[in-house]
Structures are given as structure tokens and as C-alpha cells.
Design a protein around this motif. Structure first.
Motif, PDB file in Angstrom:
ATOM      1  N   LEU A   1      -5.663  10.705 -14.813  1.00 13.89           N
ATOM      2  CA  LEU A   1      -4.789  10.380 -13.694  1.00 13.89           C
ATOM      3  C   LEU A   1      -5.562  10.340 -12.386  1.00 13.89           C
ATOM      4  N   GLY A   2      -6.513  11.256 -12.217  1.00 13.15           N
ATOM      5  CA  GLY A   2      -7.345  11.217 -11.013  1.00 13.15           C
ATOM      6  C   GLY A   2      -8.163   9.953 -10.932  1.00 13.15           C
ATOM      7  N   ALA A   3      -8.720   9.559 -12.097  1.00 12.65           N
ATOM      8  CA  ALA A   3      -9.501   8.311 -12.106  1.00 12.65           C
ATOM      9  C   ALA A   3      -8.622   7.109 -11.776  1.00 12.65           C
ATOM     10  N   ILE A   4      -7.420   7.086 -12.393  1.00  8.83           N
ATOM     11  CA  ILE A   4      -6.505   5.980 -12.101  1.00  8.83           C
ATOM     12  C   ILE A   4      -6.106   5.971 -10.625  1.00  8.83           C
ATOM     13  N   THR A   5      -5.856   7.158 -10.069  1.00  7.50           N
ATOM     14  CA  THR A   5      -5.506   7.238  -8.643  1.00  7.50           C
ATOM     15  C   THR A   5      -6.633   6.724  -7.768  1.00  7.50           C
ATOM     16  N   ALA A   6      -7.850   7.170  -8.103  1.00  3.00           N
ATOM     17  CA  ALA A   6      -9.000   6.705  -7.330  1.00  3.00           C
ATOM     18  C   ALA A   6      -9.152   5.197  -7.417  1.00  3.00           C
ATOM     19  N   LEU A   7      -8.988   4.665  -8.661  1.00  7.62           N
ATOM     20  CA  LEU A   7      -9.090   3.214  -8.817  1.00  7.62           C
ATOM     21  C   LEU A   7      -8.005   2.490  -8.025  1.00  7.62           C
ATOM     22  N   ALA A   8      -6.790   3.036  -8.045  1.00  7.30           N
ATOM     23  CA  ALA A   8      -5.703   2.382  -7.311  1.00  7.30           C
ATOM     24  C   ALA A   8      -5.953   2.383  -5.807  1.00  7.30           C
ATOM     25  N   LEU A   9      -6.426   3.534  -5.289  1.00  7.84           N
ATOM     26  CA  LEU A   9      -6.703   3.614  -3.859  1.00  7.84           C
ATOM     27  C   LEU A   9      -7.854   2.710  -3.449  1.00  7.84           C
ATOM     28  N   VAL A  10      -8.905   2.736  -4.286  1.00  6.50           N
ATOM     29  CA  VAL A  10     -10.039   1.863  -3.986  1.00  6.50           C
ATOM     30  C   VAL A  10      -9.631   0.401  -4.045  1.00  6.50           C
ATOM     31  N   GLY A  11      -8.828   0.062  -5.054  1.00  7.14           N
ATOM     32  CA  GLY A  11      -8.353  -1.318  -5.158  1.00  7.14           C
ATOM     33  C   GLY A  11      -7.539  -1.732  -3.948  1.00  7.14           C
TER      34      GLY A  11
ATOM     35  N   VAL B   1       0.839  -1.202   0.000  1.00  9.31           N
ATOM     36  CA  VAL B   1       0.000   0.000   0.000  1.00  9.31           C
ATOM     37  C   VAL B   1       0.873   1.250   0.000  1.00  9.31           C
ATOM     38  N   ALA B   2       1.925   1.224   0.837  1.00 16.67           N
ATOM     39  CA  ALA B   2       2.833   2.380   0.876  1.00 16.67           C
ATOM     40  C   ALA B   2       3.504   2.595  -0.479  1.00 16.67           C
TER      41      ALA B   2
ATOM     42  N   LEU C   1      -7.770  -0.480  -0.950  1.00 14.80           N
ATOM     43  CA  LEU C   1      -8.679  -0.619   0.180  1.00 14.80           C
ATOM     44  C   LEU C   1      -9.452  -1.936   0.122  1.00 14.80           C
ATOM     45  N   LEU C   2      -9.920  -2.271  -1.074  1.00 12.10           N
ATOM     46  CA  LEU C   2     -10.641  -3.534  -1.229  1.00 12.10           C
ATOM     47  C   LEU C   2      -9.747  -4.724  -0.913  1.00 12.10           C
ATOM     48  N   LEU C   3      -8.528  -4.657  -1.358  1.00 17.70           N
ATOM     49  CA  LEU C   3      -7.609  -5.770  -1.082  1.00 17.70           C
ATOM     50  C   LEU C   3      -7.333  -5.902   0.416  1.00 17.70           C
ATOM     51  N   TRP C   4      -7.194  -4.766   1.086  1.00 18.85           N
ATOM     52  CA  TRP C   4      -6.972  -4.795   2.532  1.00 18.85           C
ATOM     53  C   TRP C   4      -8.160  -5.408   3.257  1.00 18.85           C
ATOM     54  N   ARG C   5      -9.342  -4.992   2.885  1.00 19.05           N
ATOM     55  CA  ARG C   5     -10.536  -5.546   3.512  1.00 19.05           C
ATOM     56  C   ARG C   5     -10.662  -7.041   3.221  1.00 19.05           C
ATOM     57  N   THR C   6     -10.263  -7.422   2.011  1.00 22.56           N
ATOM     58  CA  THR C   6     -10.319  -8.844   1.663  1.00 22.56           C
ATOM     59  C   THR C   6      -9.375  -9.659   2.534  1.00 22.56           C
ATOM     60  N   MET C   7      -8.182  -9.110   2.762  1.00 19.51           N
ATOM     61  CA  MET C   7      -7.231  -9.820   3.618  1.00 19.51           C
ATOM     62  C   MET C   7      -7.741  -9.907   5.044  1.00 19.51           C
TER      63      MET C   7
ATOM     64  N   LEU D   1     -12.332 -14.818   1.071  1.00 20.09           N
ATOM     65  CA  LEU D   1     -11.116 -14.833   0.260  1.00 20.09           C
ATOM     66  C   LEU D   1     -11.398 -15.181  -1.206  1.00 20.09           C
ATOM     67  N   PHE D   2     -12.136 -16.246  -1.431  1.00 19.76           N
ATOM     68  CA  PHE D   2     -12.349 -16.690  -2.803  1.00 19.76           C
ATOM     69  C   PHE D   2     -13.234 -15.726  -3.583  1.00 19.76           C
ATOM     70  N   ASN D   3     -14.225 -15.105  -2.890  1.00 22.58           N
ATOM     71  CA  ASN D   3     -15.063 -14.107  -3.560  1.00 22.58           C
ATOM     72  C   ASN D   3     -14.242 -12.895  -4.001  1.00 22.58           C
ATOM     73  N   ALA D   4     -13.319 -12.506  -3.136  1.00 20.33           N
ATOM     74  CA  ALA D   4     -12.479 -11.359  -3.491  1.00 20.33           C
ATOM     75  C   ALA D   4     -11.588 -11.680  -4.699  1.00 20.33           C
ATOM     76  N   LEU D   5     -11.065 -12.909  -4.717  1.00 22.40           N
ATOM     77  CA  LEU D   5     -10.242 -13.308  -5.859  1.00 22.40           C
ATOM     78  C   LEU D   5     -11.051 -13.301  -7.153  1.00 22.40           C
ATOM     79  N   GLU D   6     -12.294 -13.797  -7.060  1.00 22.10           N
ATOM     80  CA  GLU D   6     -13.159 -13.822  -8.239  1.00 22.10           C
ATOM     81  C   GLU D   6     -13.459 -12.405  -8.716  1.00 22.10           C
ATOM     82  N   LYS D   7     -13.736 -11.492  -7.769  1.00 24.70           N
ATOM     83  CA  LYS D   7     -14.024 -10.106  -8.145  1.00 24.70           C
ATOM     84  C   LYS D   7     -12.806  -9.441  -8.805  1.00 24.70           C
ATOM     85  N   ALA D   8     -11.624  -9.737  -8.239  1.00 24.38           N
ATOM     86  CA  ALA D   8     -10.417  -9.173  -8.843  1.00 24.38           C
ATOM     87  C   ALA D   8     -10.233  -9.680 -10.272  1.00 24.38           C
ATOM     88  N   ASP D   9     -10.539 -10.965 -10.484  1.00 28.38           N
ATOM     89  CA  ASP D   9     -10.440 -11.514 -11.832  1.00 28.38           C
ATOM     90  C   ASP D   9     -11.441 -10.850 -12.768  1.00 28.38           C
TER      91      ASP D   9
END
Length: 788
Positions: free
Chosen positions: A304-314, A36-37, A316-322, A328-336
Motif C-alpha cells: 500500500l505504501g508503494a502504491i501510495t508513493a506511485l500514485a503521488l508521484v504519478g 489530485v484532491a 506530481l508528474l501529471l501536474w508538471r506535464t500540464m 505534452l507528447f513526451n509525457a503522454l508517451e511516458k505514461a503509455d
């Protein structure tokens, strides 16, 4: 069997996998924090780099505007200097006539005035202001205006612009120019008063794109506006209007900012040549110059703002998934799924870009490049099919007359209407393309019977020959001339089929237009003549029946001849002078192209040596090399032998290759080109833009010069996109340290645009046609080739 030996149940296996995934997620939490950092750091660097890149783009846009305006001001100022030199020449004639008291000097002045359209009237007066020649009314005007001029002719020599009150709109563009005639001691002996037609002079630059807010002013030394132009049109000026910022500006180029309307500022570039009483000022609103940059910056920041927002949201979603181990498997499916959506989006954008690159901007049909690719693909399938295929070339009869008389907008509308009719009359499986100008091509696919093409051709003649309503005040009438070539009877590849269909189309035109002709129904040169030329070509090469004509290459900076292109002709004892189009194909077909190429190479070396023996200052001579010659590893050694035999430097020779030489595989051709470069031979890429190569593909090859194909130059007047493309090619080529030569220049406005765009060298009928040896020697001795 003991229980310990039994395989584990599926439920136990799934639980074990689940426990392993949860443990893995817990162990990777510190790593995820580090990721994340890193993402935040990458985004911060991206914002910083984007800002730096956009600032660099803004600086480039501003610098490009400065260079364009400064170049235009320099060109106009140089032309004004030439006008002043002509005026000074007239003053010299008048002064000599006054000294000798008689002679034909008055008639000579009248003849000089009649030949130069920039001067309207004149008057010659002695130092007591007595009329010696010219218009008495202008002499009276000088009596009334001379006492009020600052820096009058009392000091001796000079040229001044007289200020007067215009009596009519036409007279507003008639600027009086006063030249003082003095002796060697500076004593004034008389005056020459000339009227310059500023309307005619500025009309030469009406096609120059100044932008929506751009303007061009001609100012007197005190800043008074003499004439002006904006947006391609002349502006009526008030006699009292002044631009005080430009009063008493020094000689040479300069730049300043001017206040604009509503608090805006304008970039102004000015140029004043030495001894010139007029200052050229080219200006444009800063807001317009920066408008394209502002739109691009806004889009870039938004993306660039949209990409930044997507990266931050992604993240956050990954952190919540962990944190939520059970999902776990639902998060993997959503990422796919997200990944698949991004891939689909990229694919759709790629498809859209390909469609734009493959379409004609005016009609929406396929362009020439895409047509060649599609036809090649269909012909590969046709070789394994029992169906019949035919290629048709269509050209609109008398289209040029419609375009010239009713305007390009009517011609464009007519081309769009023809394209729409073609879509309605042909099948969706047929391939339709606009090849350029008023020429269309159609591939008829998978016909059951070859006779079907005759029915279709008659249908096209009727449908395209029907009246066109609503495109112009009156009904438009045109008709097609059609040429037809069958696959594989008339050719086995797309290039041969196109060439044969084009030949059949010209046969239709020659036979009276509004008809169709099969390629096998036209004679090949006349069959007897064809076979005679094929049989006699080898002896023509050995018996010196071939001659060279030369077309000069002119440097746009100073109109100096800096090169020649050698073009071979066959001086046949029976048929007279035969051009390359009638025997180059024969040489390729019967295996004589290498011998013909060697003859041209040896003839160029021999001619350079002969000119030097005569004391003629030579320039590099370019000649074309076929792909077969580049496949010959002995080609460089033969060239070195000829250079040594005739005592010619390698820098006096330039080899021109076509883009077909760069089609894969290029290994042997590249090695031959590198050997030629090591010898010191310059290499040019001919007809750039008509094949499949690009500047990125050829940057690794030893190419010194690229020649813009004449199709780009032809479209400069009718297509803004063509102008943008030409400017981009020139800029990219210069960045790759390549020189740019434009061929096929036939009009003044094409020459002006190419010079403004930074093109280095030009050749074409507007400068000179290919000429025989004697005329070439005269051009070399002349050195400078002014446009006709």
C-alpha cells in the motif's frame, strides 16, 4: 484556383494541433487539481480500509486459534470422560462382586483390564484397605498415599488422581486413579485403584498440529501437571510442577491468558467434564498465533505504501506535464510506457500464479488438472495431423513398501528422482505429469512411427529400474509398470485414453510388474463375457437382477448415522456379484444409463417405504445421477411420480451429481436441479476437487452438500498443503451454507483431522464398507457407528 482554396500545409496543421493541446491543458488545470484532491482522498480511504481489514484479519486469526484449541480441549476431555466411564463400570462390577461374595467378577475385571489399553494395573480393596483383587503392590501404595489426598474418599463416591513419586521414566506416565465404591446412602464400601497409561492416551493426539509453541496439559484439580505434550511429543513432568491458575476450575470450557517466556503471553483454552478429576489445557504462544498476521500486515502496508508513493508521484508528474506545454507528447508517451510496464508486470504475476496452480508441489511436474488440459489441446491438433500420439501410465512397483519401511521423506525423495529421470529420458515436446501417489502419466507427441513407443517404453523400464543411490542408507531398487494407449485407436478424448492406459498398466502389474502392456493387447473383461454383459444388461434391469448395497454416512459430532449412499451391484446368475466398474461403462456406451438410473431411484424409494413399514428409523439415501439424466427435462416429474407412489418424502432422497455435469453449457441441467430443489430434494456435489468447478462457480446452483474427493483425504498425512486446502474448502463451504462430507476415510488420524477442521460428515472403510440390506438394517437400528 484562389489561395484560400488551397489545403493547409503540414507545418500549419501541426502548429494548430499544438495550440489546441496547449489550450486544452490550460482549461483542464482546475479539473486536474480536483483530480489530485480525489486521489489523495482515495488513498486516505484506502489506508483506513486497509487498517480496518487487517484488524478484522487479526480478530479472525485469534478467533480461529481459540476455536481450534477449544475444540481440541473438548475432544480430549470427552475422551477422558469415556475413560472415566469405563473405570466406573469396572467399579460397579467390583462392587457387585463384593456384595455377592463370589462369582466370576474378579476374572471379569481382569478381562476388562486386558481389553482396555489405557489401564495398566488395578487393585480392589475393601473399606479397611484389605486387598480383594489385583496387584498387592498397588494396594500397599494406596495405604501410603490415601491419608495425604485432599478430598479423600471418606466422603463417599468420587474419582481422584493420586500423587506419587515416579521411580523411573516409564512410571512418570502411569497415573493412579482412585474410585470410591459406595452404597446408595453414600457409605464407602471399598476402593478401586487403576493405573492410567497417559503415554498411550496422549499418543493418540501426536499427529495433531499444535504449532511450534503449542502444548497440551492434563492437570489434577489442584493444578498439578499429570501429563503434557508439545509439538507432537510427550514431555517428562516433575511431580511438583503446578499450574496454579487452573486449580479448582469449574466444569465446562474456559479460556485465560498465561505468562510465557521472555515476557510473552499464551492463549490457554481449558475444558473439564463433569465428574472428571482431570482438566485439559491447550495453550499456544500469542506471538506464534499472530506471526502469520504480522507478516501479511507488513507486506500489505509495504504494498500500500508503494502504491501510495506511485500514485503521488504519478499525480506530481501529471501536474508538471500540464504545466510544461511543450513536453505534452513526451509525457503522454511516458505514461503509455508506464502502463505497458504495469500490464507486463500483471501478466508475469498471472503467469506465475498459473504455473504454481498447474504444478505438482513435490516433483515440479504438471499436476492432473494441467495434464488433462494440455493433452486435450494436443489431441485437438492431433486430429489434423498425420503424426502418432500415445499416452503412457507409469506406476512404481513396491513403492508402498519403501514408503512404509523407510519413511515418507525417502518416498518423496524417490518420487523426485523418478521425475528427474523422466525429464532426462523424454523430449521437451512430451508432456509429463504426476497423477497422484506414485503414478505418473506421459503423452508422447508427434511420433513418426508407432513402433517408436516400444523403444521408448523399453528405455523407461531400463532407466527407471536402475538403482537409486544416496536417497537412503541403502541403495533403493524399484521398477515401473507401464500401460500404453494410442490415439485415436484406443480412445478419442483424454478421459478415455487415461482410463485405457490405466487399465493396461494394471494388466502389466498383474502380469508380473516391470513391463509394458498395450491396451489393445488386454482382453475387455474377456471378449465373450464383455458382449454377454452388454447384451444381458437391459434384461438385468427389467428382471430385478440388480441389488443395492449401502454405505453409511456418519456425523462427526456424535458418530450418528445421518445418511446412506446407495451403490448398485449386478447379481448375475452366471458370474455372481458384479461391481459397477464392470457394467456402468457398458450402460453408458450402449445407451442404458438412463434406465439404470431410474431403477436405482425407484429402488431407493421402495426401500425407504419398506423400512418404514417395518418400523425402522430411516435416514436420507443418496444416489448418483448421470449427466444424461440431467439433460432429460422429464427427470423431475418421474422422480415426483416415484415419491408419490411409494409415499416417500422428498427430504428422504439426495441426488449426487459429479462435476462433469457442470461443464458448459449447464442451462438445462441447472433448470432440472432447480426443479428438484423446489420439490424438496437435497442435492450433493460428488468427488469435489477432481474436475474443473470451484465453490465460486457453483454458489449460484442449488447445491446443499459437497463431498470431498478421497484424494484430498489420502494426502492429509503426507502433505501439509492438502490439510490447508481441506480446511479452506470446509470454511468456504460453510460460509456458503453448504454441508461438507469427506469420503474415503480409512485412518483414525484422517478422521481426527477432519473433525478438528470442522468437517460435518464422513464415510469410508474406517467407519464401514458398503454392506448389503440386512447389515444396513442392523446399522440403522444401532444408530451410532463408533470408529473401529
Amino acid at each position: 484556383m484562389p489561395l484560400s482554396a488551397l489545403p493547409p500545409s503540414p507545418t500549419a496543421s501541426f502548429s494548430a494541433l499544438k495550440r489546441w493541446c496547449i489550450g486544452w491543458a490550460n482549461s483542464w488545470q482546475p479539473v486536474h487539481l480536483a483530480l489530485v484532491a480525489i486521489v489523495v482522498l482515495v488513498l486516505a480511504v484506502s489506508w483506513w480500509l486497509t487498517g480496518k481489514h487487517l484488524r478484522a484479519q487479526l480478530a479472525q486469526a485469534e478467533q480461529a486459534a481459540r476455536l481450534q484449541q477449544s475444540g481440541l480441549a473438548a475432544i480430549v476431555s470427552e475422551n477422558l470422560s469415556q475413560v472415566l466411564e469405563k473405570a466406573q463400570l469396572m467399579s460397579v462390577v467390583a462392587l457387585q462382586g463384593m456384595h455377592h461374595d463370589g462369582g466370576p467378577w474378579q476374572a471379569q475385571l481382569a478381562h476388562m483390564l486386558e481389553r482396555d489399553r489405557v489401564f495398566l494395573r488395578m487393585a480392589v480393596l475393601d473399606k479397611q484397605l484389605q486387598l480383594l483383587a489385583g496387584d498387592p503392590q498397588q494396594a500397599a501404595l494406596l495405604h501410603s498415599l490415601l491419608p495425604y489426598q485432599q478430598g479423600s474418599c471418606a466422603a463417599g463416591r468420587g474419582a481422584f488422581v493420586l500423587h506419587q513419586q515416579a521411580q523411573s521414566q516409564d512410571q512418570a506416565w502411569q497415573v493412579p486413579l482412585l474410585l470410591c465404591m459406595a452404597d446408595a446412602q453414600g457409605v464407602s464400601l471399598g476402593y478401586l485403584l487403576l493405573y492410567m497409561d497417559m503415554g498411550y492416551f496422549l499418543g493418540l493426539y501426536q499427529d495433531v498440529d499444535l504449532g511450534g509453541s503449542g502444548s497440551l496439559h492434563l492437570l489434577s484439580p489442584d493444578g498439578s501437571v499429570i501429563a503434557a505434550m508439545a509439538g507432537g511429543g510427550l514431555l517428562a513432568q516433575h511431580p511438583a510442577q503446578r499450574m496454579a491458575s487452573f486449580s479448582k476450575v469449574p466444569e465446562g470450557p474456559g479460556e485465560m491468558e498465561l505468562p510465557g517466556p521472555q515476557g510473552s503471553t499464551r492463549l490457554a483454552n481449558f475444558h473439564r467434564a463433569r465428574y472428571m478429576p482431570l482438566t485439559v489445557v491447550v495453550s499456544r504462544d500469542w506471538n506464534e498465533i499472530r506471526a502469520a498476521y504480522a507478516q501479511n500486515a507488513q507486506r500489505t502496508w509495504a504494498v500500500l505504501g508503494a502504491i501510495t508513493a506511485l500514485a503521488l508521484v504519478g499525480s506530481l508528474l501529471l501536474w508538471r506535464t500540464m504545466q510544461r506545454r511543450q513536453h505534452l507528447f513526451n509525457a503522454l508517451e511516458k505514461a503509455d510506457q508506464d502502463k505497458q510496464q504495469l500490464i507486463a508486470l500483471l501478466e508475469s504475476e498471472k503467469q506465475r500464479a498459473l504455473e504454481l496452480a498447474a504444478s505438482d508441489h513435490l516433483t515440479g511436474l504438471h499436476n492432473r488438472r494441467m495434464f488433462h488440459e494440455l493433452v486435450s489441446s494436443h489431441l485437438a491438433l492431433a486430429r489434423r495431423s498425420r503424426k502418432h500420439y500415445a499416452l503412457l501410465y507409469l506406476d512404481l512397483d513396491r513403492f508402498k513398501h519403501i514408503n512404509d519401511t523407510l519413511g515418507h521423506h525417502v518416498g518423496d525423495a524417490l518420487l523426485q528422482a523418478v521425475a528427474q529421470r523422466l525429464r532426462t529420458m523424454l523430449r521437451s515436446s512430451d508432456i509429463i505429469a504426476r497423477m497422484g501417489g506414485d503414478e505418473f502419466a506421459v503423452l508422447i507427441t508427434a511420433m513418426e512411427d508407432p513402433s517408436d513407443v516400444e523403444t521408448l517404453a523399453q528405455k523407461l523400464l531400463t532407466g527407471l529400474g536402475a538403482p537409486y543411490e544416496g536417497l537412503a542408507p541403502e541403495t533403493l531398487h524399484t521398477s515401473p509398470s507401464i500401460g500404453i494407449a494410442f490415439f485415436p485407436r484406443d480412445g478419442h478424448d483424454v478421459e478415455v485414453l487415461c482410463r485405457h492406459a490405466d487399465a493396461a498398466m494394471y494388466a502389466s502389474k498383474k502380469a508380473g510388474r516391470n513391463r509394458y502392456t498395450y491396451y489393445d493387447g488386454i482382453p475387455k473383461l474377456d471378449s465373450d463375457r464383455y458382449y454377454q454383459l452388454a447384451r444381458q444388461l437391459p434384461s438385468a434391469i427389467t428382471q430385478e437382477q440388480l441389488v443395492l448395497h449401502f454405505q453409511p454416512k456418519v456425523r462427526l459430532e456424535d458418530c450418528r448415522i445421518v445418511g446412506l449412499e446407495a451403490l448398485v451391484r449386478w447379481q448375475h446368475p452366471q458370474y455372481g456379484l458384479i461391481y459397477p466398474g464392470d457394467f456402468i461403462a457398458l450402460a453408458e456406451e450402449h445407451g442404458h444409463i438412463e434406465a439404470l438410473g431410474d431403477w436405482v431411484m425407484q429402488a431407493c424409494c421402495r426401500q425407504i417405504a419398506a423400512w418404514r413399514m417395518q418400523g425402522v428409523e430411516t435416514v436420507p439415501i443418496a444416489f448418483n445421477v448421470s449427466p444424461l439424466q440431467l439433460k432429460d427435462s422429464a427427470f423431475p416429474s418421474r422422480m415426483a411420480t416415484y415419491l408419490k407412489h411409494y409415499g416417500v418424502r422428498a427430504s428422504d432422497i439426495q441426488v449426487e451429481i459429479t462435476e462433469s455435469c457442470l461443464v458448459e453449457p449447464v442451462g438445462l441441467a441447472a433448470r432440472v436441479l432447480h426443479q428438484l430443489q423446489q420439490m424438496g430434494v437435497s442435492i450433493g456435489l460428488d468427488d469435489f476437487g477432481t474436475g474443473f468447478s470451484s465453490l465460486s462457480q457453483i454458489r449460484a446452483l442449488p447445491i446443499n452438500t459437497i463431498k470431498l474427493d478421497k484424494s484430498f483425504v489420502n494426502e492429509l498425512r503426507s502433505s501439509k498443503e492438502a490439510g490447508v486446502l481441506v480446511t479452506s474448502i470446509i470454511t468456504l463451504a460453510h460460509n456458503l451454507k453448504m454441508q461438507v462430507v469427506a469420503e474415503g476415510v480409512e485412518l483414525m488420524d484422517q478422521l481426527v483431522y477432519l473433525k478438528t477442521a470442522g468437517c460435518d460428515v464422513a464415510q469410508g472403510y474406517f467407519l464401514s464398507r458398503p454392506v448389503p440390506l440386512a447389515q444396513t438394517e442392523a446399522l440403522l437400528k444401532q444408530g451410532i457407528l463408533e470408529p473401529a
